[in-house]
Design a protein around this motif. Structure first.
Motif, PDB file in Angstrom:
ATOM      1  N   GLN A  28       0.846  -1.195   0.000  1.00  0.00           N
ATOM      2  CA  GLN A  28       0.000   0.000   0.000  1.00  0.00           C
ATOM      3  C   GLN A  28       0.877   1.239   0.000  1.00  0.00           C
ATOM      4  O   GLN A  28       1.979   1.228   0.551  1.00  0.00           O
ATOM      5  CB  GLN A  28      -0.910   0.034   1.234  1.00  0.00           C
ATOM      6  CG  GLN A  28      -2.080  -0.930   1.203  1.00  0.00           C
ATOM      7  CD  GLN A  28      -2.844  -0.887   2.515  1.00  0.00           C
ATOM      8  OE1 GLN A  28      -2.246  -1.005   3.588  1.00  0.00           O
ATOM      9  NE2 GLN A  28      -4.137  -0.740   2.441  1.00  0.00           N
ATOM     10  N   PHE A  29       0.345   2.322  -0.594  1.00  0.00           N
ATOM     11  CA  PHE A  29       1.092   3.573  -0.662  1.00  0.00           C
ATOM     12  C   PHE A  29       0.178   4.751  -0.360  1.00  0.00           C
ATOM     13  O   PHE A  29      -1.049   4.659  -0.459  1.00  0.00           O
ATOM     14  CB  PHE A  29       1.715   3.756  -2.056  1.00  0.00           C
ATOM     15  CG  PHE A  29       2.574   2.603  -2.482  1.00  0.00           C
ATOM     16  CD1 PHE A  29       3.794   2.370  -1.855  1.00  0.00           C
ATOM     17  CD2 PHE A  29       2.170   1.736  -3.483  1.00  0.00           C
ATOM     18  CE1 PHE A  29       4.588   1.296  -2.233  1.00  0.00           C
ATOM     19  CE2 PHE A  29       2.956   0.665  -3.862  1.00  0.00           C
ATOM     20  CZ  PHE A  29       4.169   0.444  -3.240  1.00  0.00           C
ATOM     21  N   VAL A  30       0.815   5.860   0.016  1.00  0.00           N
ATOM     22  CA  VAL A  30       0.115   7.130   0.248  1.00  0.00           C
ATOM     23  C   VAL A  30       0.771   8.183  -0.623  1.00  0.00           C
ATOM     24  O   VAL A  30       2.003   8.299  -0.630  1.00  0.00           O
ATOM     25  CB  VAL A  30       0.199   7.576   1.730  1.00  0.00           C
ATOM     26  CG1 VAL A  30      -0.598   8.863   1.948  1.00  0.00           C
ATOM     27  CG2 VAL A  30      -0.311   6.484   2.648  1.00  0.00           C
ATOM     28  N   HIS A  31      -0.026   8.951  -1.350  1.00  0.00           N
ATOM     29  CA  HIS A  31       0.520  10.045  -2.127  1.00  0.00           C
ATOM     30  C   HIS A  31       0.983  11.147  -1.173  1.00  0.00           C
ATOM     31  O   HIS A  31       0.370  11.393  -0.138  1.00  0.00           O
ATOM     32  CB  HIS A  31      -0.533  10.594  -3.085  1.00  0.00           C
ATOM     33  CG  HIS A  31       0.010  11.529  -4.114  1.00  0.00           C
ATOM     34  ND1 HIS A  31       0.272  12.857  -3.844  1.00  0.00           N
ATOM     35  CD2 HIS A  31       0.349  11.335  -5.412  1.00  0.00           C
ATOM     36  CE1 HIS A  31       0.744  13.436  -4.934  1.00  0.00           C
ATOM     37  NE2 HIS A  31       0.806  12.543  -5.908  1.00  0.00           N
ATOM     38  N   GLU A  32       2.076  11.827  -1.525  1.00  0.00           N
ATOM     39  CA  GLU A  32       2.617  12.861  -0.636  1.00  0.00           C
ATOM     40  C   GLU A  32       1.615  13.991  -0.392  1.00  0.00           C
ATOM     41  O   GLU A  32       1.578  14.566   0.708  1.00  0.00           O
ATOM     42  CB  GLU A  32       3.927  13.413  -1.195  1.00  0.00           C
ATOM     43  CG  GLU A  32       3.829  13.969  -2.589  1.00  0.00           C
ATOM     44  CD  GLU A  32       5.185  14.263  -3.201  1.00  0.00           C
ATOM     45  OE1 GLU A  32       5.232  15.026  -4.171  1.00  0.00           O
ATOM     46  OE2 GLU A  32       6.194  13.715  -2.714  1.00  0.00           O
ATOM     47  N   ASP A  33       0.753  14.307  -1.375  1.00  0.00           N
ATOM     48  CA  ASP A  33      -0.283  15.320  -1.158  1.00  0.00           C
ATOM     49  C   ASP A  33      -1.263  14.869  -0.076  1.00  0.00           C
ATOM     50  O   ASP A  33      -1.685  15.669   0.774  1.00  0.00           O
ATOM     51  CB  ASP A  33      -1.059  15.593  -2.455  1.00  0.00           C
ATOM     52  CG  ASP A  33      -0.209  16.303  -3.495  1.00  0.00           C
ATOM     53  OD1 ASP A  33       0.918  16.710  -3.163  1.00  0.00           O
ATOM     54  OD2 ASP A  33      -0.682  16.439  -4.642  1.00  0.00           O
ATOM     55  N   ASP A  34      -1.638  13.584  -0.123  1.00  0.00           N
ATOM     56  CA  ASP A  34      -2.553  13.052   0.883  1.00  0.00           C
ATOM     57  C   ASP A  34      -1.899  13.005   2.258  1.00  0.00           C
ATOM     58  O   ASP A  34      -2.565  13.210   3.283  1.00  0.00           O
ATOM     59  CB  ASP A  34      -3.030  11.653   0.481  1.00  0.00           C
ATOM     60  CG  ASP A  34      -4.050  11.688  -0.649  1.00  0.00           C
ATOM     61  OD1 ASP A  34      -4.816  12.666  -0.718  1.00  0.00           O
ATOM     62  OD2 ASP A  34      -4.072  10.750  -1.460  1.00  0.00           O
ATOM     63  N   ALA A  35      -0.603  12.726   2.303  1.00  0.00           N
ATOM     64  CA  ALA A  35       0.096  12.716   3.590  1.00  0.00           C
ATOM     65  C   ALA A  35       0.033  14.093   4.240  1.00  0.00           C
ATOM     66  O   ALA A  35      -0.236  14.216   5.446  1.00  0.00           O
ATOM     67  CB  ALA A  35       1.548  12.284   3.399  1.00  0.00           C
ATOM     68  N   VAL A  36       0.251  15.142   3.453  1.00  0.00           N
ATOM     69  CA  VAL A  36       0.176  16.507   3.979  1.00  0.00           C
ATOM     70  C   VAL A  36      -1.232  16.816   4.463  1.00  0.00           C
ATOM     71  O   VAL A  36      -1.424  17.405   5.538  1.00  0.00           O
ATOM     72  CB  VAL A  36       0.624  17.515   2.899  1.00  0.00           C
ATOM     73  CG1 VAL A  36       0.324  18.946   3.339  1.00  0.00           C
ATOM     74  CG2 VAL A  36       2.106  17.352   2.608  1.00  0.00           C
ATOM     75  N   GLU A  37      -2.235  16.387   3.707  1.00  0.00           N
ATOM     76  CA  GLU A  37      -3.620  16.679   4.088  1.00  0.00           C
ATOM     77  C   GLU A  37      -4.010  15.933   5.356  1.00  0.00           C
ATOM     78  O   GLU A  37      -4.715  16.473   6.221  1.00  0.00           O
ATOM     79  CB  GLU A  37      -4.556  16.310   2.949  1.00  0.00           C
ATOM     80  CG  GLU A  37      -6.028  16.563   3.220  1.00  0.00           C
ATOM     81  CD  GLU A  37      -6.364  18.032   3.444  1.00  0.00           C
ATOM     82  OE1 GLU A  37      -7.470  18.313   3.952  1.00  0.00           O
ATOM     83  OE2 GLU A  37      -5.522  18.904   3.125  1.00  0.00           O
ATOM     84  N   ALA A  38      -3.574  14.685   5.501  1.00  0.00           N
ATOM     85  CA  ALA A  38      -3.877  13.928   6.719  1.00  0.00           C
ATOM     86  C   ALA A  38      -3.240  14.592   7.940  1.00  0.00           C
ATOM     87  O   ALA A  38      -3.863  14.692   9.011  1.00  0.00           O
ATOM     88  CB  ALA A  38      -3.389  12.490   6.579  1.00  0.00           C
TER      89      ALA A  38
END
Length: 358
Positions: free
Chosen positions: A215-225
């Protein structure tokens, strides 16, 4: 007076992005970035304070800034690849130095937060690596699933220790909202991590007989989380607790290799372990035992709490996050388009052969 947000680890690309994003948040008057060296990227309007969280001076920074929200992102993933250029000599940074930054640095920061009456919210960037990777693990791991094989070393073991100290802090300061975000592997066009270094190899060594789910997380989503964790919760959501964060869906390692256009070389586990040691010695990638276990057994986490309690819905799926990473790293030895067409032709030809023989 508006809120004051203190962010550690801003010399890393993701920490700098988060510091810039928080300046746009309503109600935030001041963002203070802390790191041991000055970042090479822009922090926008955020203030930068050069400080080492391993030293007692971090308590003075908290007292002087009167921060009410602390976002702890200063956790080093490995000796290779996880640190910004100029911050340390990555090839020469010892495992002891990395552990000191992760564990001692976190202890100093938590001690400073405990003594700071202004602190009301703490967000910690953790990792799903705390669950380890073992052959008898559940197919999908929840936040409360006990690990069958705790990480024995490296960044994953540091993260387990860090989370234990954070739980202790939460008991001592029940007035502070504590949010721990366990991220799957963060990928994007600017990602620099041990797993990203592995995928950047011209040929990917794999474990013979295994095709792990990832599984992966996009860096944009990491910032939003992280932003959601640092902000006041919206109605019907709660941003305190521990949350798995990952994009929807999974990818097999073989699918990742095809999308990158990189051939794989299946090896017996002892041979892969030896190859990993050689690559680590050459400074090409941090092929740690934890990463080898991940590339053997994989890891998939449940994200129900992320969606229903934290109220976060990633914009990018696992496949989409990996797709952007693949585009940013160019075609490998086997161009993905040509490889996909070849696989399709082979798949279409096999049934015809079966019908002809029958």
């Amino acid at each position: 007076m508006g809120r004051v947000v203190l962010v550690t680890g801003v010399a890393r690309w993701l920490g700098g992005r988060f510091a810039r994003r928080m300046q746009e948040e309503a109600g935030v008057d001041r963002v203070v970035g802390v790191d041991v060296v000055e970042p090479e990227h822009s922090l926008g309007g955020a203030e930068f304070v050069q400080a080492d969280i391993r030293l007692p001076q971090i308590a003075k920074v908290l007292a002087e800034t009167r921060a009410d929200t602390v976002v702890h992102m200063d956790l080093a993933g490995a000796a290779l690849g996880s640190l910004p250029t100029g911050r340390h000599d990555a090839g020469g940074m010892s495992r002891a130095s990395v552990k000191e930054t992760n564990v001692i640095g976190t202890l100093q920061l938590l001690g400073a937060c405990q003594r700071a009456p202004t602190v009301r919210r703490l967000v910690v960037k953790s990792t799903t690596s705390v669950y380890g990777s073992a052959p008898r693990d559940p197919a999908v791991v929840t936040e409360t699933t006990p690990s069958r094989a705790l990480p024995s070393g490296g960044f994953a073991k540091d993260a387990v220790e860090v989370e234990g100290y954070v739980r202790g802090f939460a008991r001592r300061r029940p007035d502070v909202a504590v949010c721990v975000l366990r991220f799957a592997h963060v990928l994007g066009s600017r990602t620099d991590s041990p797993l990203a270094e592995y995928f950047a190899l011209p040929v990917l060594p794999t474990v013979l007989g295994y095709d792990p789910r990832l599984q992966f997380v996009h860096e944009d989503d990491a910032v939003e989380a992280l932003r959601l964790g640092a902000c006041e919760p919206r109605r019907g959501t709660l941003n305190s607790g521990t949350f798995n964060v990952a994009g929807a869906g999974v990818l097999l390692l073989s699918q990742c290799a095809r999308r990158l256009g990189r051939p794989t070389v299946p090896l017996l586990l002892p041979a892969l372990t030896w190859s990993g040691s050689a690559l680590r010695g050459l400074g090409l990638t941090d092929f740690s035992p934890e990463q080898i276990r991940l590339l053997t057994h994989g890891r998939v986490v449940d994200t129900t709490q992320m969606r229903e309690t934290l109220g976060f819905h990633p914009a990018f799926s696992t496949a989409e996050a990996f797709g952007e990473f693949a585009r940013g790293h160019g075609p490998g030895l086997l161009p993905p388009g040509a490889l996909a067409r070849t696989v399709d032709r082979l798949a279409a030809a096999l049934p015809r052969r079966g019908r002809a023989e029958s």
